[in-house]
Design an enzyme around this catalytic site. Structure first.
Site, PDB file in Angstrom:
ATOM      1  N   GLU A  50       5.552  -1.788  13.642  1.00 24.90           N
ATOM      2  CA  GLU A  50       6.737  -2.466  13.090  1.00 24.90           C
ATOM      3  C   GLU A  50       7.607  -3.137  14.163  1.00 24.90           C
ATOM      4  OE1 GLU A  50       8.720  -0.133  10.078  1.00 24.90           O
ATOM      5  OE2 GLU A  50       6.919   1.030   9.685  1.00 24.90           O
TER       6      GLU A  50
ATOM      7  N   TRP B 133       6.076  -6.774  12.821  1.00 24.72           N
ATOM      8  CA  TRP B 133       6.447  -6.575  11.418  1.00 24.72           C
ATOM      9  C   TRP B 133       6.795  -7.907  10.774  1.00 24.72           C
ATOM     10  CZ3 TRP B 133       4.570  -2.770   9.066  1.00 24.72           C
ATOM     11  CH2 TRP B 133       5.057  -2.319   7.838  1.00 24.72           C
TER      12      TRP B 133
ATOM     13  N   MET C 221       0.843  -1.204   0.000  1.00 24.62           N
ATOM     14  CA  MET C 221       0.000   0.000   0.000  1.00 24.62           C
ATOM     15  C   MET C 221       0.876   1.252   0.000  1.00 24.62           C
ATOM     16  SD  MET C 221      -3.159  -1.427   2.337  1.00 24.62           S
ATOM     17  CE  MET C 221      -4.300  -0.053   2.281  1.00 24.62           C
ATOM     18  N   LYS C 222       2.080   1.073  -0.539  1.00 23.30           N
ATOM     19  CA  LYS C 222       2.987   2.211  -0.699  1.00 23.30           C
ATOM     20  C   LYS C 222       2.835   2.764  -2.114  1.00 23.30           C
ATOM     21  CE  LYS C 222       6.204   0.321   2.693  1.00 23.30           C
ATOM     22  NZ  LYS C 222       7.384  -0.543   2.915  1.00 23.30           N
TER      23      LYS C 222
ATOM     24  N   GLU D  14       9.206   8.506   8.364  1.00 19.42           N
ATOM     25  CA  GLU D  14      10.669   8.698   8.458  1.00 19.42           C
ATOM     26  C   GLU D  14      11.165  10.008   7.849  1.00 19.42           C
ATOM     27  OE1 GLU D  14      12.386   5.131   6.815  1.00 19.42           O
ATOM     28  OE2 GLU D  14      11.194   3.835   8.108  1.00 19.42           O
TER      29      GLU D  14
ATOM     30  N   HIS E 293      -0.297   2.038   5.455  1.00 17.42           N
ATOM     31  CA  HIS E 293       1.144   2.348   5.542  1.00 17.42           C
ATOM     32  C   HIS E 293       1.719   2.314   4.151  1.00 17.42           C
ATOM     33  CE1 HIS E 293       5.296   2.147   7.060  1.00 17.42           C
ATOM     34  NE2 HIS E 293       5.493   1.208   6.162  1.00 17.42           N
TER      35      HIS E 293
HETATM   36  O1  9MR Z   1       9.546  -4.745   5.433  1.00 19.18           O
HETATM   37  C1  9MR Z   1       9.372  -3.960   4.276  1.00 19.18           C
HETATM   38  C2  9MR Z   1      10.015  -4.648   3.086  1.00 19.18           C
HETATM   39  O2  9MR Z   1       9.366  -5.882   2.826  1.00 19.18           O
HETATM   40  C3  9MR Z   1       9.926  -3.749   1.876  1.00 19.18           C
HETATM   41  O3  9MR Z   1      10.679  -4.339   0.817  1.00 19.18           O
HETATM   42  C4  9MR Z   1      10.495  -2.375   2.183  1.00 19.18           C
HETATM   43  C5  9MR Z   1      10.317  -1.427   1.027  1.00 19.18           C
HETATM   44  O4  9MR Z   1       8.945  -1.237   0.739  1.00 19.18           O
HETATM   45  O5  9MR Z   1       9.859  -1.820   3.337  1.00 19.18           O
HETATM   46  C6  9MR Z   1       9.977  -2.592   4.496  1.00 19.18           C
HETATM   47  O6  9MR Z   1       9.279  -2.002   5.542  1.00 19.18           O
HETATM   48  C7  9MR Z   1       9.814  -0.798   6.058  1.00 19.18           C
HETATM   49  C8  9MR Z   1       8.659   0.082   6.454  1.00 19.18           C
HETATM   50  O7  9MR Z   1       7.819   0.288   5.367  1.00 19.18           O
HETATM   51  C9  9MR Z   1       9.140   1.392   7.040  1.00 19.18           C
HETATM   52  N1  9MR Z   1      10.039   1.189   8.129  1.00 19.18           N
HETATM   53  C10 9MR Z   1      11.168   0.308   7.863  1.00 19.18           C
HETATM   54  C11 9MR Z   1      10.656  -1.026   7.317  1.00 19.18           C
HETATM   55  C12 9MR Z   1      11.822  -1.969   7.085  1.00 19.18           C
HETATM   56  O8  9MR Z   1      12.651  -1.476   6.096  1.00 19.18           O
END
Ligand code: 9MR
Length: 459
Positions: free
Chosen positions: A371, A418, A181-182, A264, A215
């Site tokens: 997370e 997470w 959902m990014k 972030e 998220h």
């Molecule tokens: O765990 C997530 C990983 O599977 C994805 O490849 C990555 C990029 O979309 O994002 C990771 O999740 C992150 C989260 O969205 C924000 N905080 C840090 C998490 C770990 O990198």
């Protein structure tokens, strides 16, 4: 006669005072200390007694450097439990495991320093409980009655009847998309929305009565290439971001309870705003703008700011709360803060967590411990998850949950883990596939001690 009696009592009193002063000569402290010797610990009993273990505890002794613990099945200590003949410890308690059920155990402890060993404490008798097979494990969501217990998911885990599906429905009351959902997934090319994964996740949640935490709307690490390399004007870029936020919130209005609006935004060092394509094109107040766009699109959805190292990095923590204070001063709508709990078995401390939590409470924010994963091997010093490290990880999770559970109801939202299984955590590939076991379930979908720690934190 009466006067004579009083007089002799008076002389007696003076005499005994004189004797007292003499025997307690304060001239030489070391003499007194060495004549008293190293005190014995006081054993305050055993707690957390189960069918296979207990925790022994004792008091700290002045001037002791360490303690020696004996455990035996025999009250005269003629034999000892393996590893427990004068086991040297610097803590004031010891979690003992692997014991027989309904069996008597005895423990005693001595204080030790470089000069001497104290005499033994009193002996404590502990009887382990009856086993009767594995105890039924309470589901996380049933144990946590005042907040959501969430997990990050991937759309392909949600097939009905899959192991993930079974565990999700049993244990979790909220889900978050780990990455689907990014922005780079929902809007991979300009103007072409792809709702397939996000819809699958939201539909699954609705069908199963599970909450959804969205998220993340704006994150510098999930910007699609077309927007990263945007060639239009800054005003057009801002409109693209606004349109995106509006489209997502409109589609999921009433279905997704909350969103990480910006993820972030603050640098790890210096307390400065991270310079990203968003700050570059929209200005340093881009965070506030995104929250405004979100609120305009959906007046009811909960809006969160989400970041990592909030409990351990003081400079970053200060900067994050300053960002939020500035938003509040300018009437920018923000409902809550997410502390990404990517933590370690030995950090953060309870005190660090409480300090950060209190800052959120002072501002009336809702709190999301988002997370959550707990690294058991941050220094890469183990190759299998040892019993000792698994217990330390469990205890850290217990602390995290206890700190969260103690906050006022109005400020609670969710604790979200997470990922489900150790071997699928993002941490493994992120750190070159090292040995790590950061989650509540092992690679075979078996519950770990970490899961018990979560439940114990709720007690
Ligand atoms: O765990 C997530 C990983 O599977 C994805 O490849 C990555 C990029 O979309 O994002 C990771 O999740 C992150 C989260 O969205 C924000 N905080 C840090 C998490 C770990 O990198």
């Amino acid at each position: 006669m009466k006067i004579k009696f009083i007089k002799s009592m008076y002389l007696l009193l003076i005499g005994s005072l004189f004797a007292l002063v003499n025997c307690a000569d304060p001239g030489d402290d070391t003499d007194i200390a060495s004549s008293i010797g190293l005190g014995s610990p006081i054993t305050s009993g055993a707690y957390d007694v189960t069918s296979s273990g207990f925790t022994a505890s004792w008091t700290r002794v002045y001037k002791a450097d360490s303690y020696e613990l004996d455990i035996s099945k025999d009250k005269n200590f003629e034999t000892f439990l393996a590893g427990y003949q004068a086991k040297s410890l610097t803590t004031f308690n010891e979690e003992v495991y692997g014991l027989d059920e309904t069996t008597d155990y005895f423990f005693r402890v001595r204080a030790v320093n470089s000069e001497e060993t104290s005499s033994n404490s009193g002996v404590i008798q502990v009887t382990t409980l009856a086993g009767g097979g594995p105890e039924p494990v309470k589901a996380l969501k049933d144990a946590a009655t005042t907040f959501f217990v969430g997990m990050s998911v991937k759309a392909d885990q949600l097939t009905s009847g899959s192991k993930y599906d079974e565990i999700l429905k049993r244990e979790f009351s909220s889900i978050t998309a780990e990455y689907e959902m990014k922005m780079n997934i929902i809007l991979p090319t300009k103007g072409n929305y792809d709702w397939s994964k996000s819809d699958a996740i939201v539909d699954y949640a609705i069908a199963n009565g599970i909450n959804v935490h969205g998220h993340a709307l704006v994150w510098h690490n999930s910007v699609p290439d077309w927007l990263k390399n945007y060639t239009g004007t800054n005003a057009e870029f801002e409109q693209e971001v606004k349109d995106y936020i509006t489209a997502v919130l409109t589609r999921y209005k009433g279905k997704v309870t909350s969103w990480d609006v910006v993820n972030e935004a603050i640098n790890d060092a210096g307390g400065t705003l991270r310079q990203t394509v968003f700050s570059e094109k929209m200005g340093d107040n881009y965070v506030a703008k995104c929250f405004q766009f979100a609120r305009e699109a959906d007046p009811d959805v909960l809006l969160f700011y989400n970041d990592y190292s909030v409990t351990t990095n003081d400079t970053k923590q200060t900067a994050i709360f300053k960002l939020i204070d500035d938003m509040k001063t300018n009437n920018v709508p923000i409902d809550g803060i997410g502390f990404q709990m990517h933590i370690q078995y030995n950090s953060p401390s309870v005190n660090q967590m409480e300090t950060a939590v209190n800052k959120a409470l002072d501002r009336g924010l809702k709190l999301h411990f988002s997370e959550l994963d707990v690294r058991a091997n941050p220094n890469k010093d183990i190759t299998t998850l040892t019993e000792e490290r698994a217990i330390a990880q469990k205890n850290k999770i217990k602390e995290v949950v206890a700190v969260y559970n103690a906050i006022p109801q109005a400020n609670k939202y969710a604790i979200s883990v997470w990922g489900m299984k150790d071997n699928e955590s993002w941490l493994l590939p992120f750190y070159d596939n090292y040995n790590e076991w950061p989650l509540l379930y092992d690679s075979n979908f078996e519950i770990k001690k970490a899961h018990t720690g979560f439940l114990e934190g709720l007690k």
